[in-house]
Motif scaffolding. Structure first.
Motif, short mmCIF file in Angstrom:
data_model
loop_
_atom_site.label_atom_id
_atom_site.label_comp_id
_atom_site.label_asym_id
_atom_site.label_seq_id
_atom_site.Cartn_x
_atom_site.Cartn_y
_atom_site.Cartn_z
N PRO A 61 0.82 -1.22 0.00
CA PRO A 61 0.00 0.00 0.00
C PRO A 61 0.85 1.27 0.00
N TYR A 62 2.01 1.22 0.64
CA TYR A 62 2.94 2.35 0.60
C TYR A 62 3.58 2.46 -0.78
N GLU A 63 4.04 1.36 -1.32
CA GLU A 63 4.74 1.38 -2.60
C GLU A 63 3.83 1.84 -3.74
N MET A 64 2.56 1.42 -3.73
CA MET A 64 1.67 1.71 -4.85
C MET A 64 0.78 2.92 -4.63
N CYS A 65 0.56 3.28 -3.36
CA CYS A 65 -0.42 4.35 -3.07
C CYS A 65 0.11 5.44 -2.16
N GLY A 66 1.24 5.21 -1.49
CA GLY A 66 1.78 6.21 -0.60
C GLY A 66 1.23 6.20 0.80
N VAL A 67 0.48 5.16 1.18
CA VAL A 67 0.00 5.05 2.56
C VAL A 67 1.22 4.99 3.48
N VAL A 294 -14.24 9.33 -2.01
CA VAL A 294 -13.31 8.91 -0.95
C VAL A 294 -12.49 10.11 -0.48
N TYR A 295 -12.03 10.91 -1.43
CA TYR A 295 -11.26 12.12 -1.09
C TYR A 295 -12.09 13.02 -0.18
N ASN A 296 -13.32 13.29 -0.56
CA ASN A 296 -14.16 14.20 0.20
C ASN A 296 -14.50 13.65 1.59
N ALA A 297 -14.74 12.35 1.68
CA ALA A 297 -15.04 11.75 2.98
C ALA A 297 -13.81 11.82 3.90
N THR A 298 -12.62 11.62 3.32
CA THR A 298 -11.39 11.73 4.11
C THR A 298 -11.18 13.16 4.59
N ALA A 299 -11.38 14.12 3.70
CA ALA A 299 -11.25 15.52 4.10
C ALA A 299 -12.22 15.87 5.21
N GLU A 300 -13.42 15.28 5.18
CA GLU A 300 -14.42 15.58 6.20
C GLU A 300 -14.00 15.07 7.57
N VAL A 301 -13.48 13.84 7.66
CA VAL A 301 -13.08 13.35 8.98
C VAL A 301 -11.87 14.14 9.50
N PHE A 327 -7.56 8.61 -0.94
CA PHE A 327 -7.48 8.73 0.52
C PHE A 327 -6.15 9.36 0.93
N VAL A 328 -5.07 8.90 0.34
CA VAL A 328 -3.75 9.45 0.68
C VAL A 328 -3.65 10.91 0.25
N ARG A 329 -4.12 11.23 -0.95
CA ARG A 329 -4.06 12.63 -1.41
C ARG A 329 -4.82 13.55 -0.47
N ALA A 330 -5.97 13.10 -0.01
CA ALA A 330 -6.75 13.94 0.92
C ALA A 330 -5.99 14.17 2.22
N CYS A 331 -5.29 13.15 2.70
CA CYS A 331 -4.48 13.32 3.92
C CYS A 331 -3.38 14.34 3.69
N GLU A 332 -2.79 14.33 2.52
CA GLU A 332 -1.67 15.22 2.23
C GLU A 332 -2.12 16.64 1.90
N GLU A 333 -3.31 16.79 1.34
CA GLU A 333 -3.73 18.09 0.81
C GLU A 333 -4.72 18.85 1.69
N THR A 334 -5.45 18.17 2.54
CA THR A 334 -6.44 18.84 3.38
C THR A 334 -5.75 19.58 4.52
N PRO A 335 -5.98 20.87 4.67
CA PRO A 335 -5.34 21.60 5.78
C PRO A 335 -5.69 20.99 7.13
N VAL A 336 -4.70 20.88 7.99
CA VAL A 336 -4.94 20.35 9.33
C VAL A 336 -5.63 21.43 10.16
N PRO A 337 -6.82 21.17 10.66
CA PRO A 337 -7.54 22.21 11.42
C PRO A 337 -6.90 22.45 12.78
N SER A 338 -7.08 23.65 13.31
CA SER A 338 -6.63 23.94 14.66
C SER A 338 -7.58 23.29 15.66
N LYS A 339 -7.15 23.18 16.90
CA LYS A 339 -8.02 22.63 17.95
C LYS A 339 -9.28 23.47 18.08
#
Length: 359
Positions: A61-67, A294-301, A327-339
């Protein structure tokens, strides 16, 4: 701005609720698909018994998708097998328990030299291979099964729940002995390169137990396990875990992984200082939806406050690879929200939702 992190730095920061460069996708649940297995020539049951194939399958999953994180082993019967349960290998991908070996907990003993037993040497060698090849580029979150679930594997879940009602001392005895085994097992994983322990406990779901039962029969073993192992730990429980959240917040683990039955915003309110992992749907979202969905659902969580984005359970093997890449792109591209943003968004979602109950 947070400096760029390695996968291991990011996962450790996330599990301790510290700042990250982007949301971690360090995966503690199986995310290897049929297409991935075909690409590297991995097959069951060999992947359960061959350390090189196990390592290759964990890394794909890391090699092919970047997880940026992975787990081994790929089934939840390994501990019970070491302790004497017989498995049904006709189901070659996830062998279930065929024969439950414990009839009386007083007669049950933990074997010596567990590092030599069953498939544990395979797991330890696979960890060695992964750590030597990837170092800090791939976070290792090996799966261990928690004592209460192992107790159900050893005595049968039906018998375990009968004892809860009729002879609770038997449950305490069996879970207590198995807890010592789990601590020894987890220490071996850490010695061979585990970065975070991913401890799963499906039998302790709120679909089966009340919060009071969890506090009596399970919580003490989780506290003892975490203290005894001394490693950062993410606890995973399937199903409805609302009755357990406040207990888990005081369990000593660093993070909690939960499925879609519990909204992220609600879990964040109840978990206190624990990190949140999850909780992307594996029934419809990963296998059947589009990459954009999948991207949008990942960004939402992420907006709701997950510290490590991940699946709610093992990803189905027929999941399209493009969905995992999304899923991986959303993790990398979605801004991390503040507390502060997480708290405000949680209050907004709470106001829009029907009242949440523990059941």
């Amino acid at each position: 701005m947070v400096k760029q992190m390695s996968a291991v730095e990011r996962a450790l920061a996330a599990v301790h609720c510290r700042e990250v460069d982007h949301t971690s996708s360090a995966n503690g649940l199986v995310m290897t698909t049929v297409d991935m297995m075909n690409a590297i020539g991995a097959v069951y049951p060999d992947a359960h018994h061959n350390p090189q194939m196990m390592a290759d399958m964990a890394a794909v999953p890391y090699e092919m998708c970047g997880v940026d994180g992975t787990t081994i082993p790929f089934d939840i019967s390994l501990e019970a097998e070491i302790l004497g349960a017989e498995l049904d290998w006709r189901k070659i991908d996830r062998p279930p328990i065929k024969v439950h070996s414990v009839k009386d907990p007083d007669d049950f003993t933990i074997p010596e030299n567990i590092e030599e037993l069953g498939r544990l040497p395979v797991v330890l060698k696979a960890l060695d291979i992964l750590k030597a090849k990837y170092g800090d580029d791939l976070a290792l979150l090996p799966t261990t099964v928690c004592p209460f679930t192992i107790a159900g594997h050893m005595a049968s879940v039906d018998e375990l729940f009968l004892w809860i009602l009729s002879d609770p001392d038997k449950v305490h005895t069996l879970v207590g002995k198995i807890t010592e085994f789990v601590i020894e097992y987890q220490k071996l994983l850490v010695a061979h390169g585990a970065d975070i322990i991913f401890a799963i406990d499906p039998t302790s779901s709120g679909d089966l137990l009340s919060g009071d039962m969890y506090a009596e029969f399970i919580l003490p073993s989780i506290k003892k396990m975490r203290k005894g192992t001394g490693s950062p730990t993410i606890l995973h429980i399937c199903g409805n875990t609302k009755p357990m959240l406040e207990h888990i917040a005081g369990s000593g683990v660093e993070g909690f992984s939960f499925d879609k039955a519990v909204p992220v915003w609600y879990a964040k309110q109840k978990l206190g200082n624990l990190s949140a992992y999850g909780n992307l749907d594996v029934i419809e979202l990963f296998p059947n939806k589009t990459p954009d969905e999948v991207y949008n659902a990942t960004a939402e969580v992420i907006r709701q406050g997950v510290n490590i984005a991940g699946s709610a359970c093992d990803v189905p093997e027929k999941t399209p690879i493009e969905n995992i890449r999304a899923f991986v792109r959303a993790c990398e591209e979605t801004p991390v929200p503040s507390k502060e943003d997480v708290i405000a968004y949680g209050k907004q979602l709470e106001a829009q939702s029907p009242p949440m109950t523990k059941r």
